[in-house]
Design a protein around this motif. Structure first.
Motif, short mmCIF file in Angstrom:
data_model
loop_
_atom_site.label_atom_id
_atom_site.label_comp_id
_atom_site.label_asym_id
_atom_site.label_seq_id
_atom_site.Cartn_x
_atom_site.Cartn_y
_atom_site.Cartn_z
N VAL A 27 -10.61 47.17 3.87
CA VAL A 27 -9.39 47.09 4.67
C VAL A 27 -8.96 48.51 5.02
N PRO A 28 -8.30 48.71 6.19
CA PRO A 28 -7.82 50.05 6.52
C PRO A 28 -6.68 50.45 5.60
N LYS A 29 -6.71 51.67 5.11
CA LYS A 29 -5.68 52.22 4.22
C LYS A 29 -5.39 51.29 3.03
N PRO A 30 -6.40 51.02 2.18
CA PRO A 30 -6.19 50.12 1.04
C PRO A 30 -5.29 50.75 -0.02
N LYS A 31 -4.57 49.91 -0.75
CA LYS A 31 -3.76 50.36 -1.88
C LYS A 31 -4.67 50.49 -3.10
N HIS A 32 -4.29 51.35 -4.01
CA HIS A 32 -4.99 51.52 -5.27
C HIS A 32 -3.97 51.33 -6.38
N ALA A 33 -4.39 50.71 -7.48
CA ALA A 33 -3.49 50.46 -8.60
C ALA A 33 -4.21 50.75 -9.91
N THR A 34 -3.50 51.36 -10.83
CA THR A 34 -4.01 51.57 -12.18
C THR A 34 -3.13 50.76 -13.11
N ILE A 35 -3.73 49.86 -13.87
CA ILE A 35 -2.94 49.02 -14.77
C ILE A 35 -3.37 49.24 -16.21
N ASP A 36 -2.44 48.98 -17.11
CA ASP A 36 -2.69 49.04 -18.55
C ASP A 36 -2.83 47.61 -19.07
N ALA A 37 -3.18 47.46 -20.31
CA ALA A 37 -3.33 46.13 -20.92
C ALA A 37 -2.03 45.34 -20.78
N GLY A 38 -2.13 44.11 -20.31
CA GLY A 38 -0.98 43.23 -20.19
C GLY A 38 -0.18 43.41 -18.91
N ASP A 39 -0.53 44.39 -18.07
CA ASP A 39 0.19 44.59 -16.81
C ASP A 39 -0.25 43.57 -15.77
N ARG A 40 0.59 43.39 -14.78
CA ARG A 40 0.33 42.46 -13.68
C ARG A 40 -0.12 43.25 -12.46
N LEU A 41 -1.06 42.71 -11.69
CA LEU A 41 -1.50 43.38 -10.47
C LEU A 41 -0.40 43.33 -9.42
N PRO A 42 -0.15 44.43 -8.72
CA PRO A 42 0.94 44.47 -7.72
C PRO A 42 0.58 43.72 -6.45
N PRO A 43 1.55 43.52 -5.56
CA PRO A 43 1.27 42.88 -4.27
C PRO A 43 0.34 43.75 -3.41
N THR A 44 -0.37 43.11 -2.49
CA THR A 44 -1.24 43.84 -1.55
C THR A 44 -0.46 44.12 -0.27
N THR A 45 -1.05 44.90 0.64
CA THR A 45 -0.36 45.25 1.88
C THR A 45 -0.30 44.08 2.88
N LYS A 46 -1.21 43.12 2.73
CA LYS A 46 -1.26 42.00 3.67
C LYS A 46 -1.54 40.71 2.90
N LYS A 47 -0.88 39.64 3.31
CA LYS A 47 -1.08 38.35 2.66
C LYS A 47 -2.55 37.94 2.78
#
Length: 53
Positions: A27-47
Motif C-alpha cells: 500500500v502507498p505510505k504504509p503504517k508501521h507499528a511496534t507492539i509488546d506482549a499483550g498489546d493490540r494492533l492499531p487501526p490501519t489507514t484504510k478500511k
C-alpha cells in the motif's frame, strides 16, 4: 507470505508489524507499528487493510 492479521487483534507476538492491503499487497505510505506482549494492533489507514509481521 506472512499471516495477515486484522487491526485491533490482541495477544500477538511482540515485534514490528507493517500495513498491507486486504490480500497482502503493498500500500502507498504504509503504517508501521511496534507492539509488546499483550498489546493490540492499531487501526490501519484504510478500511480492509491488514497487518503482517
Amino acid at each position: 507470505m506472512s499471516k495477515l492479521i486484522k487491526p485491533g487483534t490482541d495477544n500477538q507476538q511482540p515485534g514490528k508489524y507493517h500495513e498491507v492491503g486486504p490480500r497482502g499487497g503493498s500500500v502507498p505510505k504504509p503504517k508501521h507499528a511496534t507492539i509488546d506482549a499483550g498489546d493490540r494492533l492499531p487501526p490501519t489507514t484504510k478500511k480492509g487493510n491488514k497487518w503482517t509481521k
